[in-house]
Scaffold this active site. Structure first.
Site, PDB file in Angstrom:
ATOM      1  N   CYS A   1     -26.947 -34.273  12.280  1.00  0.00           N
ATOM      2  CA  CYS A   1     -27.633 -35.564  12.048  1.00  0.00           C
ATOM      3  C   CYS A   1     -27.843 -36.636  12.959  1.00  0.00           C
ATOM      4  O   CYS A   1     -26.793 -36.758  13.835  1.00  0.00           O
ATOM      5  CB  CYS A   1     -26.636 -36.095  10.716  1.00  0.00           C
ATOM      6  SG  CYS A   1     -26.429 -35.302   9.332  1.00  0.00           S
TER       7      CYS A   1
ATOM      8  N   ASN B   1     -22.671 -39.348   9.285  1.00  0.00           N
ATOM      9  CA  ASN B   1     -22.757 -38.021   9.799  1.00  0.00           C
ATOM     10  C   ASN B   1     -21.237 -37.671   9.656  1.00  0.00           C
ATOM     11  O   ASN B   1     -20.303 -38.338  10.078  1.00  0.00           O
ATOM     12  CB  ASN B   1     -23.274 -38.143  11.421  1.00  0.00           C
ATOM     13  CG  ASN B   1     -22.933 -36.930  12.137  1.00  0.00           C
ATOM     14  OD1 ASN B   1     -23.014 -35.634  11.496  1.00  0.00           O
ATOM     15  ND2 ASN B   1     -22.922 -36.845  13.344  1.00  0.00           N
ATOM     16  N   GLY B   2     -21.253 -36.306   9.310  1.00  0.00           N
ATOM     17  CA  GLY B   2     -19.858 -35.732   9.002  1.00  0.00           C
ATOM     18  C   GLY B   2     -19.449 -35.242   7.562  1.00  0.00           C
ATOM     19  O   GLY B   2     -20.726 -34.876   6.844  1.00  0.00           O
TER      20      GLY B   2
ATOM     21  N   LYS C   1     -30.179 -16.164  20.896  1.00  0.00           N
ATOM     22  CA  LYS C   1     -31.414 -16.684  21.491  1.00  0.00           C
ATOM     23  C   LYS C   1     -32.735 -16.206  20.506  1.00  0.00           C
ATOM     24  O   LYS C   1     -33.483 -16.853  20.295  1.00  0.00           O
ATOM     25  CB  LYS C   1     -31.680 -16.249  22.897  1.00  0.00           C
ATOM     26  CG  LYS C   1     -32.274 -17.415  23.751  1.00  0.00           C
ATOM     27  CD  LYS C   1     -31.292 -18.465  24.312  1.00  0.00           C
ATOM     28  CE  LYS C   1     -30.499 -19.233  23.067  1.00  0.00           C
ATOM     29  NZ  LYS C   1     -29.382 -19.874  23.409  1.00  0.00           N
TER      30      LYS C   1
ATOM     31  N   GLU D   1     -32.380 -17.220  16.823  1.00  0.00           N
ATOM     32  CA  GLU D   1     -32.617 -18.840  16.318  1.00  0.00           C
ATOM     33  C   GLU D   1     -34.088 -19.003  16.681  1.00  0.00           C
ATOM     34  O   GLU D   1     -34.531 -20.118  16.079  1.00  0.00           O
ATOM     35  CB  GLU D   1     -31.751 -19.719  16.819  1.00  0.00           C
ATOM     36  CG  GLU D   1     -31.638 -19.860  18.524  1.00  0.00           C
ATOM     37  CD  GLU D   1     -30.510 -20.853  19.196  1.00  0.00           C
ATOM     38  OE1 GLU D   1     -30.019 -21.453  18.236  1.00  0.00           O
ATOM     39  OE2 GLU D   1     -30.230 -20.442  20.203  1.00  0.00           O
TER      40      GLU D   1
ATOM     41  N   HIS E   1     -20.826   4.861  18.344  1.00  0.00           N
ATOM     42  CA  HIS E   1     -19.678   4.748  17.213  1.00  0.00           C
ATOM     43  C   HIS E   1     -20.254   4.333  16.152  1.00  0.00           C
ATOM     44  O   HIS E   1     -19.389   3.743  15.223  1.00  0.00           O
ATOM     45  CB  HIS E   1     -18.545   3.860  17.924  1.00  0.00           C
ATOM     46  CG  HIS E   1     -18.105   4.587  19.338  1.00  0.00           C
ATOM     47  ND1 HIS E   1     -17.411   5.697  19.135  1.00  0.00           N
ATOM     48  CD2 HIS E   1     -18.293   4.183  20.662  1.00  0.00           C
ATOM     49  CE1 HIS E   1     -16.874   5.990  20.249  1.00  0.00           C
ATOM     50  NE2 HIS E   1     -17.568   4.991  21.118  1.00  0.00           N
TER      51      HIS E   1
HETATM   52  C1  AGP Z   1     -27.189 -22.429  21.178  1.00  0.00           C
HETATM   53  O1  AGP Z   1     -28.698 -21.896  21.517  1.00  0.00           O
HETATM   54  C2  AGP Z   1     -27.221 -22.747  20.071  1.00  0.00           C
HETATM   55  N1  AGP Z   1     -27.838 -23.613  19.605  1.00  0.00           N
HETATM   56  C3  AGP Z   1     -25.603 -22.946  19.628  1.00  0.00           C
HETATM   57  O2  AGP Z   1     -25.051 -21.830  19.530  1.00  0.00           O
HETATM   58  C4  AGP Z   1     -24.778 -24.027  20.686  1.00  0.00           C
HETATM   59  O3  AGP Z   1     -24.586 -23.146  21.620  1.00  0.00           O
HETATM   60  C5  AGP Z   1     -23.356 -24.160  19.959  1.00  0.00           C
HETATM   61  O4  AGP Z   1     -23.479 -24.770  18.786  1.00  0.00           O
HETATM   62  C6  AGP Z   1     -22.508 -24.803  20.910  1.00  0.00           C
HETATM   63  O5  AGP Z   1     -22.903 -26.067  21.179  1.00  0.00           O
HETATM   64  P1  AGP Z   1     -22.012 -26.769  22.599  1.00  0.00           P
HETATM   65  O6  AGP Z   1     -22.351 -26.183  23.724  1.00  0.00           O
HETATM   66  O7  AGP Z   1     -22.791 -28.408  22.399  1.00  0.00           O
HETATM   67  O8  AGP Z   1     -20.649 -26.963  22.055  1.00  0.00           O
END
Ligand code: AGP
Length: 590
Positions: free
Chosen positions: A2, A100-101, A472, A475, A491
């Site tokens: 958010c 946010n939260g 990668k 997402e 395995h």
């Molecule tokens: C990365 O491509 C992701 N969007 C996600 O996994 C990200 O690395 C993760 O949320 C951690 O974020 P940070 O490095 O800001 O702690």
């Protein structure tokens, strides 16, 4: 998660200014958005489902206003609807609030207020906050009502509140980030700095259990636990506004991939003495634990191989959300190395709090200076990658890997050798990232854009990179992608291979090469289309992506073609590479 943004100052286009700020924060959440502006003793508002980037000036006829708050949402409680979009209001719309939260006891608060006659119009946890403040406002001042409401809420929050007849913003925080930008006679509040960087680089961070009351004159901070005012020193942010813009690139993701031509070098600009001091701390620690989430977690896993192979140290690894189940082994002489781009990830922060509560020391490896992790850690190394805005982490990933590789070399007393290797790697990456290289990867993307599944395999550090590759590809392309240790295929996972299934093999020029090539033969014998990412070609590859031989830094170079592949698959499949569905950049909820 958010995006929050607010403005209070002499300008009279506050709502439009807030919308522009929110557009810069859209990577934090983009399923719906809303703005509330104070004008003529009333609150004017606009809420929409969809991306705020679609909004054009004039789409909503806002009255002139110098005070506005806004929010772009990543849904937690309640579906993606206009009613659930923020801001939320009390019954007579005299209060507007963005959040946010997650408020963990919102259901109890809501039930209690409903029994007292409050009518709710959304399914969100947020609406309970504004009604709770409204309830307390009947018997106390606005400031006291906010403080009382905060003391009754459990969970994580960053909130902004405005009232129809008061020229002020009240903001409070526990767990979720809020930064106050102090301009010339004007104030900004954002959940990330890039939102207001074009106006000011002078900031104050709101810490947990603090509140700030901003009026036309000043920003006054309070400690909510002691109920006393606090003074804060202004912090200057070194980022330039232009670094947070796309420039000539169509997307932030490709801009940030290309910035890797220089980000490794910048990550290496560390104080040698500090690096040595941290290496000694690792060597002297009673257990070192690397902790991160998502991509940062995969970087941590990769580092366990580097520390073992280069630094001859055993370090443990856990993803942030799992750390609470492993913390029994933490002692006051333990060291946690928290890795994070944003420095705000809730699961990583929770792990830090657990480690600190046991007396352990915490080193953060982070990109965002001044972030919560930066402020809460005993030591911090900044990776200096500049703002990373695409949801998919690219340049921060490789910069984190570079800093951890450097630390592994420092543990072995070979800091200079580590620097040389990484600087050489930087120039190899510079040569690699040329238009012909990208075209070659685009050709592969064309060939595999319609597949349903693909697998990525690797051994040693490349196993960690295989897991990161899967993130990668998932997402950005939304193709089912999974990473495996190549030796594990036989395995179980080899049962997934059928005719033409793409299998990407990540290979280093070391003793692991032979084993991975054998595993490639095994999947090829079962019909797989084998894509080799390797310094040298091999007959088993159906498609070869050449990478430089980077020795101990091979993991850093091997992830870059995957980043490009994910980007081009995303484009071919008509996905938005910067804002993939269901995700948000900074995951500030658990
Ligand atoms: C990365 O491509 C992701 N969007 C996600 O996994 C990200 O690395 C993760 O949320 C951690 O974020 P940070 O490095 O800001 O702690």
């Amino acid at each position: 998660m958010c995006g929050i943004f607010a403005y209070l100052g002499p300008k009279t286009n506050a709502p439009e200014l807030v919308i522009e700020g929110l557009k810069k924060l859209e990577y934090r959440g983009y399923d719906s958005w809303g703005v509330a502006a104070q004008a003529n003793n009333r609150i004017d508002s606009c809420k929409k489902v969809g991306k705020i980037s679609a909004y054009q000036v004039g789409d909503h006829n806002f009255a002139a206003s110098s005070l506005a708050i806004g929010h772009s949402r990543w849904a937690t409680h309640g579906g993606v609807t206009e009613a659930n979009a923020h801001p939320h209001f009390n019954a007579d719309h005299s209060l507007a609030l963005v959040h946010n939260g997650i408020i963990e006891n919102y259901a109890e608060i809501r039930a209690d207020l409903e029994s007292k006659g409050h009518k709710f119009v959304s399914q969100t946890d947020t609406e309970s906050i504004v009604h709770l403040i409204d309830f307390h406002l009947k018997s106390m001042s606005l400031e006291e009502a906010v403080k009382k409401a905060m003391s009754e809420m459990h969970g994580r929050y960053a909130i902004l509140l405005i009232k129809a007849d008061e020229q002020k913003i009240i903001a409070a925080r526990r767990g979720s980030p809020l930064i106050i930008g102090i301009g010339q006679g004007e104030f900004f509040v954002g959940s990330d700095i890039p939102a207001f960087l074009e106006y000011t680089n002078q900031v104050n961070y709101l810490d947990d259990d603090q509140m700030v009351i901003i009026d036309q004159e000043k920003a006054q901070f309070y400690d909510l636990k002691t109920n006393s005012p606090i003074e804060k020193r202004l912090i200057t942010i070194e980022w330039q506004a232009s670094q947070a813009e796309k420039g000539d690139y169509p997307h932030f993701m490709i801009k940030e991939i290309m910035e890797q031509k220089e980000t490794i070098r910048r990550a290496l600009e560390q104080d040698d003495q500090e690096i040595q001091k941290i290496a000694e701390a690792i060597k002297g620690a009673f257990g070192t634990y690397l902790v991160g989430c998502g991509t940062a977690g995969k970087v941590c896993l990769a580092a366990t191989y580097q520390f073992s192979h280069i630094g001859h140290r055993h370090v443990n690894f856990a993803v942030g959300s799992e750390f609470s189940s492993l913390q029994d082994f933490i002692k006051d002489r333990s060291l946690m190395i928290a890795v994070s781009q944003s420095g705000e990830t809730a699961d990583t922060l929770e792990a830090i709090h657990a480690a600190k509560s046991k007396g352990a020391k915490v080193l953060s490896i982070i990109n965002v200076k001044g972030s919560t992790m930066d402020r809460e850690s005993d030591f911090a190394l900044h990776i200096k990658a500049g703002p990373e805005k695409a949801v998919a982490s690219t340049k921060a990933t490789t910069a984190q890997m570079a800093v951890l590789t450097l630390l592994a070399y420092a543990c072995a007393g070979r800091l200079e050798a580590g620097k040389k290797l990484l600087l050489d790697t930087q120039s190899q990456i510079n040569d690699m990232l040329n238009p012909r290289y990208e075209d070659h990867i685009r050709t592969l993307a064309d060939q595999i854009a319609k597949v349903e599944s693909m697998y990525i395999i690797g051994k040693g550090v490349n196993y960690a990179i295989a897991l990161e590759s899967a993130i990668k590809l998932q997402e950005i392309s939304y193709i089912h992608a999974e990473g495996f240790a190549s030796g594990e295929l036989k395995h179980g996972p080899i049962a997934l291979i059928s005719q033409s299934t793409p299998v990407i093999a990540l290979i280093s020029n070391d003793q692991s090469r032979k084993d991975v090539l054998n595993n490639c033969q095994e999947v090829k014998a079962r019909g797989a289309y084998v894509i080799g990412i390797a310094p040298e070609n091999d007959a088993v590859f159906d498609f070869w992506i050449k990478v430089p031989d980077a020795g101990e830094a091979q993991g850093i170079v091997n992830i870059i073609p995957i980043q490009l592949l994910a980007y081009h698959l995303g484009l071919l499949r008509k996905n938005d590479p910067d804002m993939p569905r269901n995700l948000a950049k900074s995951v500030t909820v658990k």
